[in-house]
Design a protein around this motif. Structure first.
Motif, PDB file in Angstrom:
ATOM      1  N   VAL A  19       0.832  -1.206   0.000  1.00  0.00           N
ATOM      2  CA  VAL A  19       0.000   0.000   0.000  1.00  0.00           C
ATOM      3  C   VAL A  19       0.865   1.254   0.000  1.00  0.00           C
ATOM      4  CG1 VAL A  19      -1.734   1.320   1.279  1.00  0.00           C
ATOM      5  CG2 VAL A  19      -1.931  -1.165   1.120  1.00  0.00           C
ATOM      6  N   GLN A  20       1.892   1.277   0.852  1.00  0.00           N
ATOM      7  CA  GLN A  20       2.749   2.452   0.931  1.00  0.00           C
ATOM      8  C   GLN A  20       3.955   2.352  -0.009  1.00  0.00           C
ATOM      9  OE1 GLN A  20       3.631   3.653   4.963  1.00  0.00           O
ATOM     10  NE2 GLN A  20       1.731   2.821   5.743  1.00  0.00           N
ATOM     11  N   HIS A  21       4.115   1.208  -0.659  1.00  0.00           N
ATOM     12  CA  HIS A  21       5.169   0.992  -1.651  1.00  0.00           C
ATOM     13  C   HIS A  21       6.570   1.223  -1.082  1.00  0.00           C
ATOM     14  CE1 HIS A  21       1.933   0.697  -4.524  1.00  0.00           C
ATOM     15  NE2 HIS A  21       1.507   1.904  -4.229  1.00  0.00           N
ATOM     16  N   LEU A  22       6.779   0.763   0.158  1.00  0.00           N
ATOM     17  CA  LEU A  22       8.104   0.832   0.758  1.00  0.00           C
ATOM     18  C   LEU A  22       8.923  -0.378   0.324  1.00  0.00           C
ATOM     19  CD1 LEU A  22       7.113   1.842   4.406  1.00  0.00           C
ATOM     20  CD2 LEU A  22       7.886   3.357   2.572  1.00  0.00           C
ATOM     21  N   ASN A  23      10.236  -0.195   0.226  1.00  0.00           N
ATOM     22  CA  ASN A  23      11.070  -1.345  -0.081  1.00  0.00           C
ATOM     23  C   ASN A  23      11.214  -2.214   1.170  1.00  0.00           C
ATOM     24  OD1 ASN A  23      13.469  -0.511   1.513  1.00  0.00           O
ATOM     25  ND2 ASN A  23      13.654   1.116  -0.008  1.00  0.00           N
ATOM     26  N   PRO A  24      11.648  -3.454   1.031  1.00  0.00           N
ATOM     27  CA  PRO A  24      11.709  -4.359   2.192  1.00  0.00           C
ATOM     28  C   PRO A  24      12.529  -3.817   3.355  1.00  0.00           C
ATOM     29  CG  PRO A  24      11.934  -5.611   0.163  1.00  0.00           C
ATOM     30  CD  PRO A  24      11.957  -4.164  -0.228  1.00  0.00           C
ATOM     31  N   LEU A  25      13.621  -3.104   3.083  1.00  0.00           N
ATOM     32  CA  LEU A  25      14.447  -2.562   4.161  1.00  0.00           C
ATOM     33  C   LEU A  25      13.702  -1.496   4.945  1.00  0.00           C
ATOM     34  CD1 LEU A  25      17.110  -2.378   5.670  1.00  0.00           C
ATOM     35  CD2 LEU A  25      17.914  -0.752   3.921  1.00  0.00           C
ATOM     36  N   ASP A  26      13.071  -0.552   4.238  1.00  0.00           N
ATOM     37  CA  ASP A  26      12.311   0.503   4.913  1.00  0.00           C
ATOM     38  C   ASP A  26      11.145  -0.080   5.710  1.00  0.00           C
ATOM     39  OD1 ASP A  26      13.943   2.508   3.989  1.00  0.00           O
ATOM     40  OD2 ASP A  26      12.709   2.938   2.224  1.00  0.00           O
ATOM     41  N   ALA A  27      10.483  -1.085   5.139  1.00  0.00           N
ATOM     42  CA  ALA A  27       9.370  -1.715   5.849  1.00  0.00           C
ATOM     43  C   ALA A  27       9.861  -2.421   7.115  1.00  0.00           C
ATOM     44  CB  ALA A  27       8.659  -2.713   4.930  1.00  0.00           C
ATOM     45  N   SER A  28      11.014  -3.066   7.025  1.00  0.00           N
ATOM     46  CA  SER A  28      11.559  -3.775   8.187  1.00  0.00           C
ATOM     47  C   SER A  28      11.978  -2.810   9.281  1.00  0.00           C
ATOM     48  CB  SER A  28      12.756  -4.628   7.763  1.00  0.00           C
ATOM     49  OG  SER A  28      12.379  -5.606   6.813  1.00  0.00           O
ATOM     50  N   ILE A  29      12.545  -1.663   8.904  1.00  0.00           N
ATOM     51  CA  ILE A  29      12.973  -0.672   9.899  1.00  0.00           C
ATOM     52  C   ILE A  29      11.789  -0.200  10.733  1.00  0.00           C
ATOM     53  CG2 ILE A  29      13.827   1.700  10.141  1.00  0.00           C
ATOM     54  CD1 ILE A  29      15.751   1.109   7.837  1.00  0.00           C
ATOM     55  N   ARG A  30      10.615  -0.146  10.127  1.00  0.00           N
ATOM     56  CA  ARG A  30       9.430   0.302  10.856  1.00  0.00           C
ATOM     57  C   ARG A  30       8.992  -0.669  11.938  1.00  0.00           C
ATOM     58  NH1 ARG A  30       9.780   3.326   6.622  1.00  0.00           N
ATOM     59  NH2 ARG A  30       8.563   5.237   6.353  1.00  0.00           N
ATOM     60  N   PHE A  31       9.554  -1.867  11.933  1.00  0.00           N
ATOM     61  CA  PHE A  31       9.245  -2.849  12.980  1.00  0.00           C
ATOM     62  C   PHE A  31      10.230  -2.795  14.146  1.00  0.00           C
ATOM     63  CE2 PHE A  31       6.621  -4.609   9.686  1.00  0.00           C
ATOM     64  CZ  PHE A  31       5.586  -5.231  10.370  1.00  0.00           C
ATOM     65  N   PRO A  33      10.493  -0.656  16.665  1.00  0.00           N
ATOM     66  CA  PRO A  33       9.849  -0.491  17.974  1.00  0.00           C
ATOM     67  C   PRO A  33       9.269  -1.795  18.512  1.00  0.00           C
ATOM     68  CG  PRO A  33       9.218   1.286  16.498  1.00  0.00           C
ATOM     69  CD  PRO A  33       9.958   0.294  15.660  1.00  0.00           C
ATOM     70  N   ASP A  34       8.727  -2.630  17.633  1.00  0.00           N
ATOM     71  CA  ASP A  34       8.212  -3.933  18.035  1.00  0.00           C
ATOM     72  C   ASP A  34       9.334  -4.785  18.618  1.00  0.00           C
ATOM     73  OD1 ASP A  34       6.760  -6.346  18.227  1.00  0.00           O
ATOM     74  OD2 ASP A  34       7.230  -6.860  16.159  1.00  0.00           O
ATOM     75  N   LEU A  35      10.475  -4.806  17.954  1.00  0.00           N
ATOM     76  CA  LEU A  35      11.610  -5.607  18.409  1.00  0.00           C
ATOM     77  C   LEU A  35      12.157  -5.104  19.738  1.00  0.00           C
ATOM     78  CD1 LEU A  35      13.907  -7.677  17.984  1.00  0.00           C
ATOM     79  CD2 LEU A  35      15.092  -5.926  16.643  1.00  0.00           C
ATOM     80  N   LEU A  36      12.419  -3.803  19.823  1.00  0.00           N
ATOM     81  CA  LEU A  36      13.053  -3.253  21.019  1.00  0.00           C
ATOM     82  C   LEU A  36      12.131  -3.318  22.236  1.00  0.00           C
ATOM     83  CD1 LEU A  36      14.810  -0.143  19.409  1.00  0.00           C
ATOM     84  CD2 LEU A  36      15.802  -2.371  19.971  1.00  0.00           C
ATOM     85  N   PHE A  37      10.864  -2.966  22.042  1.00  0.00           N
ATOM     86  CA  PHE A  37       9.925  -3.021  23.162  1.00  0.00           C
ATOM     87  C   PHE A  37       9.632  -4.465  23.545  1.00  0.00           C
ATOM     88  CE2 PHE A  37       5.597  -2.198  25.059  1.00  0.00           C
ATOM     89  CZ  PHE A  37       6.082  -1.524  26.170  1.00  0.00           C
ATOM     90  N   GLY A  38       9.683  -5.369  22.556  1.00  0.00           N
ATOM     91  CA  GLY A  38       9.495  -6.787  22.857  1.00  0.00           C
ATOM     92  C   GLY A  38      10.592  -7.326  23.748  1.00  0.00           C
ATOM     93  N   VAL A  39      11.842  -6.910  23.506  1.00  0.00           N
ATOM     94  CA  VAL A  39      12.953  -7.323  24.369  1.00  0.00           C
ATOM     95  C   VAL A  39      12.736  -6.799  25.780  1.00  0.00           C
ATOM     96  CG1 VAL A  39      15.435  -7.048  24.797  1.00  0.00           C
ATOM     97  CG2 VAL A  39      14.608  -7.482  22.479  1.00  0.00           C
ATOM     98  N   MET A  89       3.127  -0.381  16.261  1.00  0.00           N
ATOM     99  CA  MET A  89       4.300  -1.244  16.396  1.00  0.00           C
ATOM    100  C   MET A  89       4.703  -1.418  17.855  1.00  0.00           C
ATOM    101  SD  MET A  89       5.128  -2.202  13.343  1.00  0.00           S
ATOM    102  CE  MET A  89       3.373  -2.198  13.059  1.00  0.00           C
ATOM    103  N   LEU A  90       4.565  -0.355  18.642  1.00  0.00           N
ATOM    104  CA  LEU A  90       4.968  -0.398  20.041  1.00  0.00           C
ATOM    105  C   LEU A  90       4.057  -1.314  20.852  1.00  0.00           C
ATOM    106  CD1 LEU A  90       7.292   1.098  21.504  1.00  0.00           C
ATOM    107  CD2 LEU A  90       5.582   2.711  22.352  1.00  0.00           C
ATOM    108  N   LEU A  91       2.776  -1.324  20.527  1.00  0.00           N
ATOM    109  CA  LEU A  91       1.812  -2.149  21.272  1.00  0.00           C
ATOM    110  C   LEU A  91       1.802  -3.601  20.813  1.00  0.00           C
ATOM    111  CD1 LEU A  91      -1.193   0.350  21.307  1.00  0.00           C
ATOM    112  CD2 LEU A  91       0.253  -0.257  23.259  1.00  0.00           C
ATOM    113  N   LEU A  92       2.334  -3.856  19.640  1.00  0.00           N
ATOM    114  CA  LEU A  92       2.212  -5.168  19.012  1.00  0.00           C
ATOM    115  C   LEU A  92       2.755  -6.329  19.840  1.00  0.00           C
ATOM    116  CD1 LEU A  92       1.303  -6.695  16.490  1.00  0.00           C
ATOM    117  CD2 LEU A  92       3.499  -6.140  15.440  1.00  0.00           C
ATOM    118  N   PRO A  93       3.926  -6.214  20.504  1.00  0.00           N
ATOM    119  CA  PRO A  93       4.486  -7.399  21.166  1.00  0.00           C
ATOM    120  C   PRO A  93       3.867  -7.754  22.504  1.00  0.00           C
ATOM    121  CG  PRO A  93       5.957  -5.543  21.496  1.00  0.00           C
ATOM    122  CD  PRO A  93       4.863  -5.069  20.557  1.00  0.00           C
TER     123      PRO A  93
END
Length: 207
Positions: A19-31, A33-39, A89-93
């Motif tokens: 939908v937003q036509h981001l490349n895989p790297l940009d899309a992954s960077i947006r996750f 907060p999910d990773l860091l808050f999950g830790v 993303m922050l609430l996801l984990p």
């Protein structure tokens, strides 16, 4: 609940890319907060899980997790990432890193030490099966809604609307479905965990 989170992750990633036509790297960077808050949640859950009552801990975490697809269902994808998607993303984990941990401890503690590993393995296998089933169901919902949007879209180049116009309603339908499942899990969890106290540091739960 972890299956609900993984389905949500899958569709959020597709939404960023399709939908937003981001490349895989940009899309992954947006996750991130999910990773860091999950830790952070994993560490805090390990430190506090035996000190807090099970039912309010699990249901509160499930409510926060359900807010993630709700935010994704109502956002305007043209707006800034920090306005809404960051909070999703922050609430996801919350689900996997709190509810799943609590559920695993409760289930394994319900069995004698000789079979606790088997009980945990069966619980994880059922969770993965639920995840696979959830992804398949949500893909069917997305495809069905997007097909309807394609049929109703104004004629454009090639007789179809833009890709985002067609795909976005399908993703919104999936996010609304994930929100509904998440709130259903909150209600079921509050009923199933009623009467449970804190998880004892040894085995079982305290009343």
């Amino acid at each position: 609940m972890p299956g609900h989170e993984l389905v949500n992750v899958y569709d959020e990633l597709l939404s960023f890319q399709e939908v937003q036509h981001l490349n895989p790297l940009d899309a992954s960077i947006r996750f991130l907060p999910d990773l860091l808050f999950g830790v952070f949640l994993n560490i805090m859950t390990g430190l506090l899980v035996h000190k807090l009552p099970v039912m309010p801990l699990a249901t509160t975490a499930a409510v926060f997790s359900a807010m993630s697809p709700l935010i994704m269902a109502v956002i305007d994808p043209t707006k800034s990432y920090w306005l809404a998607e960051f909070w999703a993303m922050l609430l996801l984990p919350s689900s996997a890193d709190i509810v799943f941990t609590v559920a695993t401890v409760i289930i394994t503690n319900a069995f004698p030490p000789s079979t606790q590993a088997l009980a945990g393995a069966v619980f994880n296998a059922i969770s993965q099966l639920g995840t696979s089933l959830g992804i398949a169901i949500m893909a069917a919902i997305s495809s069905s809604v997007s097909a309807s949007a394609s049929a109703a879209a104004p004629s454009g180049i090639g007789g179809e609307g833009t890709s985002a116009d067609i795909l976005l309603p399908g993703f919104r339908a999936v996010f609304w479905s994930c929100f509904g499942l998440g709130m259903g899990a909150v209600i079921f969890g509050a009923w199933a965990l009623r009467g449970l106290g804190r998880i004892a540091s040894g085995a079982g739960t305290e009343g």
